[in-house]
Design a protein around this motif. Structure first.
Motif, PDB file in Angstrom:
ATOM      1  N   TYR A   1      -3.161 -36.635 -17.428  1.00  0.00           N
ATOM      2  CA  TYR A   1      -3.381 -35.807 -16.245  1.00  0.00           C
ATOM      3  C   TYR A   1      -2.057 -35.287 -15.725  1.00  0.00           C
ATOM      4  CZ  TYR A   1      -5.140 -34.549 -11.642  1.00  0.00           C
ATOM      5  OH  TYR A   1      -5.474 -33.876 -10.505  1.00  0.00           O
ATOM      6  N   ALA A   2      -1.958 -33.939 -15.657  1.00  0.00           N
ATOM      7  CA  ALA A   2      -0.713 -33.354 -15.160  1.00  0.00           C
ATOM      8  C   ALA A   2      -0.831 -33.086 -13.666  1.00  0.00           C
ATOM      9  CB  ALA A   2      -0.425 -32.053 -15.897  1.00  0.00           C
ATOM     10  N   GLY A   3      -2.064 -32.716 -13.294  1.00  0.00           N
ATOM     11  CA  GLY A   3      -2.284 -32.385 -11.889  1.00  0.00           C
ATOM     12  C   GLY A   3      -1.503 -31.149 -11.508  1.00  0.00           C
ATOM     13  N   LYS A   4      -1.741 -30.671 -10.334  1.00  0.00           N
ATOM     14  CA  LYS A   4      -0.947 -29.559  -9.797  1.00  0.00           C
ATOM     15  C   LYS A   4      -0.672 -29.931  -8.381  1.00  0.00           C
ATOM     16  CE  LYS A   4      -1.839 -25.512 -12.425  1.00  0.00           C
ATOM     17  NZ  LYS A   4      -1.866 -24.078 -12.341  1.00  0.00           N
ATOM     18  N   LYS A   5       0.490 -29.598  -7.949  1.00  0.00           N
ATOM     19  CA  LYS A   5       0.796 -29.912  -6.556  1.00  0.00           C
ATOM     20  C   LYS A   5      -0.096 -29.044  -5.667  1.00  0.00           C
ATOM     21  CE  LYS A   5       5.618 -30.734  -7.342  1.00  0.00           C
ATOM     22  NZ  LYS A   5       6.051 -29.526  -7.999  1.00  0.00           N
ATOM     23  N   ASN A   6      -0.473 -29.580  -4.518  1.00  0.00           N
ATOM     24  CA  ASN A   6      -1.372 -28.866  -3.618  1.00  0.00           C
ATOM     25  C   ASN A   6      -0.866 -27.490  -3.240  1.00  0.00           C
ATOM     26  OD1 ASN A   6      -3.503 -30.499  -3.462  1.00  0.00           O
ATOM     27  ND2 ASN A   6      -2.789 -31.644  -1.681  1.00  0.00           N
ATOM     28  N   ASP A   7       0.456 -27.364  -3.038  1.00  0.00           N
ATOM     29  CA  ASP A   7       0.967 -26.063  -2.604  1.00  0.00           C
ATOM     30  C   ASP A   7       0.886 -25.032  -3.724  1.00  0.00           C
ATOM     31  OD1 ASP A   7       2.921 -27.379  -3.942  1.00  0.00           O
ATOM     32  OD2 ASP A   7       4.540 -26.917  -2.534  1.00  0.00           O
ATOM     33  N   GLU A   8       0.949 -25.506  -4.985  1.00  0.00           N
ATOM     34  CA  GLU A   8       0.790 -24.569  -6.110  1.00  0.00           C
ATOM     35  C   GLU A   8      -0.634 -24.028  -6.121  1.00  0.00           C
ATOM     36  OE1 GLU A   8       2.125 -25.656 -10.179  1.00  0.00           O
ATOM     37  OE2 GLU A   8       3.033 -27.327  -9.108  1.00  0.00           O
TER      38      GLU A   8
ATOM     39  N   THR B   1      -6.891 -39.952 -26.356  1.00  0.00           N
ATOM     40  CA  THR B   1      -6.980 -38.932 -27.416  1.00  0.00           C
ATOM     41  C   THR B   1      -8.248 -38.098 -27.250  1.00  0.00           C
ATOM     42  OG1 THR B   1      -8.232 -40.335 -28.889  1.00  0.00           O
ATOM     43  CG2 THR B   1      -5.833 -40.486 -29.058  1.00  0.00           C
ATOM     44  N   GLY B   2      -8.247 -36.931 -27.875  1.00  0.00           N
ATOM     45  CA  GLY B   2      -9.398 -36.040 -27.842  1.00  0.00           C
ATOM     46  C   GLY B   2     -10.635 -36.739 -28.384  1.00  0.00           C
ATOM     47  N   GLU B   3     -10.397 -37.535 -29.434  1.00  0.00           N
ATOM     48  CA  GLU B   3     -11.508 -38.242 -30.057  1.00  0.00           C
ATOM     49  C   GLU B   3     -12.156 -39.236 -29.083  1.00  0.00           C
ATOM     50  OE1 GLU B   3     -10.699 -38.117 -34.315  1.00  0.00           O
ATOM     51  OE2 GLU B   3     -10.858 -40.316 -34.080  1.00  0.00           O
ATOM     52  N   GLN B   4     -11.323 -39.942 -28.362  1.00  0.00           N
ATOM     53  CA  GLN B   4     -11.848 -40.917 -27.399  1.00  0.00           C
ATOM     54  C   GLN B   4     -12.623 -40.230 -26.270  1.00  0.00           C
ATOM     55  OE1 GLN B   4      -7.939 -42.618 -26.793  1.00  0.00           O
ATOM     56  NE2 GLN B   4      -8.659 -44.625 -27.506  1.00  0.00           N
TER      57      GLN B   4
ATOM     58  N   GLU C   1     -11.787 -36.292 -15.025  1.00  0.00           N
ATOM     59  CA  GLU C   1     -11.924 -37.622 -14.426  1.00  0.00           C
ATOM     60  C   GLU C   1     -11.579 -38.714 -15.440  1.00  0.00           C
ATOM     61  OE1 GLU C   1     -14.360 -37.233 -11.438  1.00  0.00           O
ATOM     62  OE2 GLU C   1     -14.969 -39.316 -11.202  1.00  0.00           O
ATOM     63  N   ILE C   2     -12.067 -38.512 -16.659  1.00  0.00           N
ATOM     64  CA  ILE C   2     -11.798 -39.501 -17.718  1.00  0.00           C
ATOM     65  C   ILE C   2     -10.292 -39.579 -17.970  1.00  0.00           C
ATOM     66  CG2 ILE C   2     -12.078 -39.974 -20.190  1.00  0.00           C
ATOM     67  CD1 ILE C   2     -14.902 -38.685 -19.913  1.00  0.00           C
ATOM     68  N   VAL C   3      -9.655 -38.404 -18.082  1.00  0.00           N
ATOM     69  CA  VAL C   3      -8.217 -38.381 -18.380  1.00  0.00           C
ATOM     70  C   VAL C   3      -7.429 -38.967 -17.215  1.00  0.00           C
ATOM     71  CG1 VAL C   3      -6.244 -36.914 -18.954  1.00  0.00           C
ATOM     72  CG2 VAL C   3      -8.476 -36.408 -19.925  1.00  0.00           C
ATOM     73  N   ARG C   4      -7.881 -38.651 -16.008  1.00  0.00           N
ATOM     74  CA  ARG C   4      -7.161 -39.137 -14.837  1.00  0.00           C
ATOM     75  C   ARG C   4      -7.181 -40.687 -14.804  1.00  0.00           C
ATOM     76  NH1 ARG C   4      -7.734 -36.128  -9.289  1.00  0.00           N
ATOM     77  NH2 ARG C   4      -9.796 -35.774 -10.106  1.00  0.00           N
ATOM     78  N   LYS C   5      -8.348 -41.230 -15.147  1.00  0.00           N
ATOM     79  CA  LYS C   5      -8.485 -42.695 -15.070  1.00  0.00           C
ATOM     80  C   LYS C   5      -7.859 -43.392 -16.266  1.00  0.00           C
ATOM     81  CE  LYS C   5     -12.724 -43.180 -12.422  1.00  0.00           C
ATOM     82  NZ  LYS C   5     -14.093 -42.817 -12.811  1.00  0.00           N
ATOM     83  N   GLU C   6      -8.021 -42.769 -17.471  1.00  0.00           N
ATOM     84  CA  GLU C   6      -7.702 -43.536 -18.675  1.00  0.00           C
ATOM     85  C   GLU C   6      -6.536 -42.983 -19.486  1.00  0.00           C
ATOM     86  OE1 GLU C   6     -11.207 -44.556 -20.966  1.00  0.00           O
ATOM     87  OE2 GLU C   6     -12.431 -44.025 -19.230  1.00  0.00           O
ATOM     88  N   GLY C   7      -6.007 -41.819 -19.036  1.00  0.00           N
ATOM     89  CA  GLY C   7      -4.955 -41.184 -19.826  1.00  0.00           C
ATOM     90  C   GLY C   7      -3.705 -42.040 -19.922  1.00  0.00           C
ATOM     91  N   PRO C   8      -2.876 -41.899 -20.985  1.00  0.00           N
ATOM     92  CA  PRO C   8      -3.132 -40.977 -22.083  1.00  0.00           C
ATOM     93  C   PRO C   8      -4.301 -41.425 -22.957  1.00  0.00           C
ATOM     94  CG  PRO C   8      -1.130 -42.259 -22.484  1.00  0.00           C
ATOM     95  CD  PRO C   8      -1.626 -42.639 -21.138  1.00  0.00           C
TER      96      PRO C   8
END
Ligand code: ADP
Length: 202
Positions: A49-56, A11-14, A2-9
């Motif tokens: 966030y790379a996500g995956k397509k729904n069909d995958e 860092t791991g530290e953040q 969720e964090i990555v989706r909202k704020e990406g890119p």
């Protein structure tokens, strides 16, 4: 995620900061999410966030499901039974295809609605013709084992243009001696689709 989706890119530290964890604690989890393809990591940029397509995701789900967990109970008839018996059994068992078996439940053939209609066209006596005369017989029967995936089973149904597969336990692969332990049909596939469709996470 969720964090990555909202704020990406980011860092791991953040990310570690946000979760009040150390970077080291978080590292294995980040590795899993990256390997699974949900997140991507770019050096000096961070995670996004790379996500995956729904069909995958749907395809992966089908490949994780095994026939043994979804198969229906077998619907069988003895080789020596008549076509009349087969019609009655189809009504009683409420199905359109029967596995024909010899002693100890060993698969010898399959009889479907169309095979029975063929007999009707021939105007033969239904209670004198044995099922073994009109069935499709081994070794031409397409089967599936409990260990195969739901995807593989559904593909066999489509590729062979048939409604039903006997689920078998292999007794002797060389002589194709299979014991019938269930059935996997187009209805099974439809039920799975309804189950997956009702799952909102997919
Ligand atoms: P229906 O008769 O209701 O259309 P199918 O399309 O499954 O049902 O059957 C068509 C033909 O394929 C029939 O002659 C039947 O004996 C044969 N058949 C059905 N299931 C199998 C199977 N698993 N392997 C080989 N042949 C099959």
């Amino acid at each position: 995620m969720e964090i990555v989706r909202k704020e990406g890119p980011i860092t791991g530290e953040q990310i570690a900061d946000r979760l009040h964890l150390t970077r080291a604690t978080l590292r294995p989890d980040m590795a899993i999410l990256t390997m699974a393809g949900f997140l991507e990591a770019r050096p000096r940029v961070g995670y996004f966030y790379a996500g995956k397509k729904n069909d995958e995701i749907f395809g992966e789900q089908l490949r994780k499901m095994h026939v043994k967990d979804y198969k229906a109970v077998p619907a069988v008839i003895a080789e020596t039974a008549t076509v009349y018996d087969a019609i009655v059994t189809m009504f009683v068992e409420d199905c359109g295809t029967l596995s024909v078996v010899k002693e100890h439940g060993i698969l010898s053939g399959v009889i479907s609605r169309k095979d029975l209609l063929k007999v009707a066209i021939g105007k033969q006596e239904l209670d004198t013709v044995p099922v073994s005369l009109v069935m499709t017989r081994m070794p031409n029967i397409v089967t599936v084992t409990g260990e195969e995936t739901v995807y593989e089973a559904a593909r066999k149904l489509v590729e062979n243009a048939i409604d039903s597969l006997p689920v078998v336990k292999v007794i002797d692969a060389l002589t194709k001696k299979f014991e019938v332990v269930g059935r996997f049909t187009k209805t099974t596939v439809t039920k799975i689709l309804v189950e997956l469709g009702s799952n909102r996470d997919i």
